[in-house]
Motif scaffolding. Structure first.
Motif, mmCIF file in Angstrom:
data_model
loop_
_atom_site.group_PDB
_atom_site.id
_atom_site.type_symbol
_atom_site.label_atom_id
_atom_site.label_comp_id
_atom_site.label_asym_id
_atom_site.label_seq_id
_atom_site.Cartn_x
_atom_site.Cartn_y
_atom_site.Cartn_z
ATOM 1 N N VAL A 100 0.859 -1.178 0.000
ATOM 2 C CA VAL A 100 0.000 0.000 0.000
ATOM 3 C C VAL A 100 0.900 1.234 0.000
ATOM 4 O O VAL A 100 1.779 1.361 0.856
ATOM 5 C CB VAL A 100 -0.933 0.031 1.224
ATOM 6 N N VAL A 101 0.679 2.102 -0.946
ATOM 7 C CA VAL A 101 1.479 3.320 -1.072
ATOM 8 C C VAL A 101 0.649 4.491 -0.574
ATOM 9 O O VAL A 101 -0.397 4.809 -1.147
ATOM 10 C CB VAL A 101 1.903 3.549 -2.534
ATOM 11 N N ALA A 139 5.889 -7.807 -5.910
ATOM 12 C CA ALA A 139 4.618 -7.843 -5.180
ATOM 13 C C ALA A 139 3.489 -8.326 -6.078
ATOM 14 O O ALA A 139 3.503 -8.128 -7.299
ATOM 15 C CB ALA A 139 4.294 -6.458 -4.620
ATOM 16 N N ASP A 140 2.499 -8.947 -5.460
ATOM 17 C CA ASP A 140 1.321 -9.392 -6.202
ATOM 18 C C ASP A 140 0.392 -8.230 -6.529
ATOM 19 O O ASP A 140 -0.309 -8.257 -7.541
ATOM 20 C CB ASP A 140 0.550 -10.439 -5.387
ATOM 21 N N ALA A 141 0.362 -7.222 -5.663
ATOM 22 C CA ALA A 141 -0.522 -6.083 -5.886
ATOM 23 C C ALA A 141 0.041 -4.852 -5.210
ATOM 24 O O ALA A 141 0.640 -4.937 -4.134
ATOM 25 C CB ALA A 141 -1.926 -6.368 -5.354
ATOM 26 N N LEU A 142 -0.142 -3.710 -5.852
ATOM 27 C CA LEU A 142 0.210 -2.422 -5.256
ATOM 28 C C LEU A 142 -1.019 -1.532 -5.290
ATOM 29 O O LEU A 142 -1.686 -1.420 -6.326
ATOM 30 C CB LEU A 142 1.371 -1.760 -5.981
ATOM 31 N N ILE A 143 -1.307 -0.916 -4.148
ATOM 32 C CA ILE A 143 -2.446 -0.002 -4.023
ATOM 33 C C ILE A 143 -1.898 1.398 -3.808
ATOM 34 O O ILE A 143 -1.232 1.662 -2.795
ATOM 35 C CB ILE A 143 -3.346 -0.410 -2.846
ATOM 36 N N THR A 156 -2.040 -3.445 -10.250
ATOM 37 C CA THR A 156 -2.002 -2.117 -9.652
ATOM 38 C C THR A 156 -3.420 -1.574 -9.492
ATOM 39 O O THR A 156 -4.246 -1.668 -10.395
ATOM 40 C CB THR A 156 -1.183 -1.136 -10.513
ATOM 41 N N VAL A 157 -3.666 -1.008 -8.314
ATOM 42 C CA VAL A 157 -4.938 -0.359 -8.011
ATOM 43 C C VAL A 157 -4.613 1.055 -7.565
ATOM 44 O O VAL A 157 -3.741 1.257 -6.714
ATOM 45 C CB VAL A 157 -5.702 -1.104 -6.897
#
Length: 443
Positions: free
Chosen positions: A230-231, A292-296, A320-321
């Motif tokens: 999470v960014v 990473a599998d996902a970045l928000i 990416t979200v």
């Protein structure tokens, strides 16, 4: 129904536009230019003035209004507006707030602040993000029948194994119904011989397990995420991380401000908080964000969210979200490479619109804005549908209706033509916008 919408910004304008087709809508805003623009673009009445002033509300017809929706960008103004509307107790009030603490306070009392229903923008955005993050290629997810039924909208990748298959060939999952396909701006009701194409948005209804299995079949190389970054420790970022922890994830969170990072580390014991600039490529590479599998991306700025998302995608992050504050940027974000763009303002407008419509149903989910709806109805004992088969009810309805699921005594049933509807059943139905009124009347 007469509805007063206070606030002519993006949220208020979207709500007014959605409701104006079925209701008498009056929009109030202190900004004369906004009011003038809205009066030309939407079929609504407008009043220039302060919505928290009782004289302005009386000018807007509050004495005859069934509902008031306070949707300005200021939490305090929205709460005061609802409190002012409380002078007219017959008017149902809805307040939009950003800060979850107002929602938590409201939930502890009966009509606290004079508000009948409250929507928290930041929390709703966080719930939307966590809903789609666990399902590869999911664009939208919603639950019905106390969690027994899930609706999801998936975009089919061009290289998906199910592309080129018919619906009959792809439908190999227990308790799953193909409700609709959004294709080239058209909504297609799928039949057994309908061929799935790359780029289709497929709406399915079924048990959470079957929906998850279909998600895995669409993109087998994209398993459920394990490493989530999470960014941004904004309120949306914090609430998203908190919800991810509650679902058993151990995310990593990047926050630039040292004081905020320290606070987040204290509040999120299951999260690794890193104090750094999320647009620093060297830092991202050093922390293996590309793996990473996902970045928000949940920073306070649309441009930084876009940059962080595209940079992560360039480094190899699987999904990416990005949070998008400006509604019209959402499609642009997805066009240039962000997998899912979540607009808190759009989500809030849809939630309020959904609630106003949901007063005639147990739950409602809007598809493609308001072009279709998935609705949940509890069948009354004296309802006309009791004792009828699904086929018999369907024959009385126009095209564009699909029965997606039925729950009975806590058990999920996949509806077939010969399924008999019983009193107390919870029926989940997909309906094209033109068929919504007929479905509501039938059930």
């Amino acid at each position: 129904m007469r509805v007063i919408v206070v606030g002519a910004g993006e949220v208020g304008s979207n709500i007014a536009g959605d409701l104006a087709t079925d209701h008498d809508v009056v929009v109030v805003d202190i900004d004369g230019e906004r009011v003038d623009a809205l009066s030309y673009s939407h079929d609504v009445l407008t009043v220039e003035g302060d919505g928290s002033d009782v004289d302005t509300l009386e000018e807007a017809g509050i004495a005859e209004a069934d509902m008031l929706i306070a949707s300005t960008d200021d939490d305090s103004t929205n709460i005061v507006t609802c409190g002012t509307a409380g002078v007219f107790p017959e008017t149902f009030t809805i307040a939009r707030v950003k800060r979850p603490q107002f929602l938590r306070t409201w939930e502890r009392g009966d009509r606290t602040f004079g508000v009948d229903f409250m929507v928290c923008t930041d929390l709703l955005a966080a719930e939307t993000i966590t809903g789609v993050i666990g399902l590869p290629t999911a664009q939208d997810v919603d639950t019905f029948a106390e969690g027994l039924v899930q609706m999801a909208e998936f975009e089919l990748p061009e290289d998906s194994p199910v592309v080129g298959q018919t619906v009959q060939e792809a439908d190999r999952f227990d308790s799953l119904t193909f409700a609709a396909i959004v294709r080239d701006d058209d909504i297609v009701i799928p039949r057994g011989d309908t061929v799935l194409r790359g780029g289709d948005d497929v709406v399915v209804i079924g048990s959470p397990d079957s929906v998850r299995s279909f998600s895995e079949a669409i993109a087998p190389e994209q398993s459920g995420p394990r490493d989530i970054v999470v960014v941004g420790g904004s309120e949306v970022g914090y609430q998203t991380t908190r919800l991810l922890e509650a679902r058993g994830f151990s995310p990593r969170l990047i926050e630039h401000d040292p004081d905020r990072a320290r606070w987040l580390a204290e509040k999120l014991p299951g999260t690794t908080v890193m104090q750094s600039d999320a647009t620093d490529r060297e830092f991202l590479e050093r922390e293996n964000v590309g793996d990473a599998d996902a970045l928000i991306a949940a920073l306070e700025n649309d441009q930084k969210n876009l940059l962080a998302g595209l940079l992560a995608d360039r480094l190899g992050t699987k999904r990416t979200v990005a949070v998008v504050d400006t509604v019209e940027f959402a499609d642009l974000f997805e066009a240039v490479g962000i997998d899912v763009a979540v607009s808190p303002r759009e989500a809030t407008a849809e939630e309020i619109t959904r609630f106003t419509r949901g007063r005639r149903a147990e739950n409602v989910s809007l598809i493609e804005g308001d072009r279709a709806e998935v609705m949940e109805f509890e069948v009354d004992a004296d309802g006309d549908a009791v004792g009828c088969t699904i086929q018999e009810v369907a024959e009385t309805l126009p095209d564009g209706v699909v029965f997606g699921a039925i729950t009975r005594d806590g058990e999920l049933t996949t509806p077939r033509g010969d399924t008999v509807i019983e009193a107390g059943d919870h029926v989940v139905v997909f309906a094209d916008a033109d068929a919504v009124e007929d479905v509501t009347a039938a059930l």
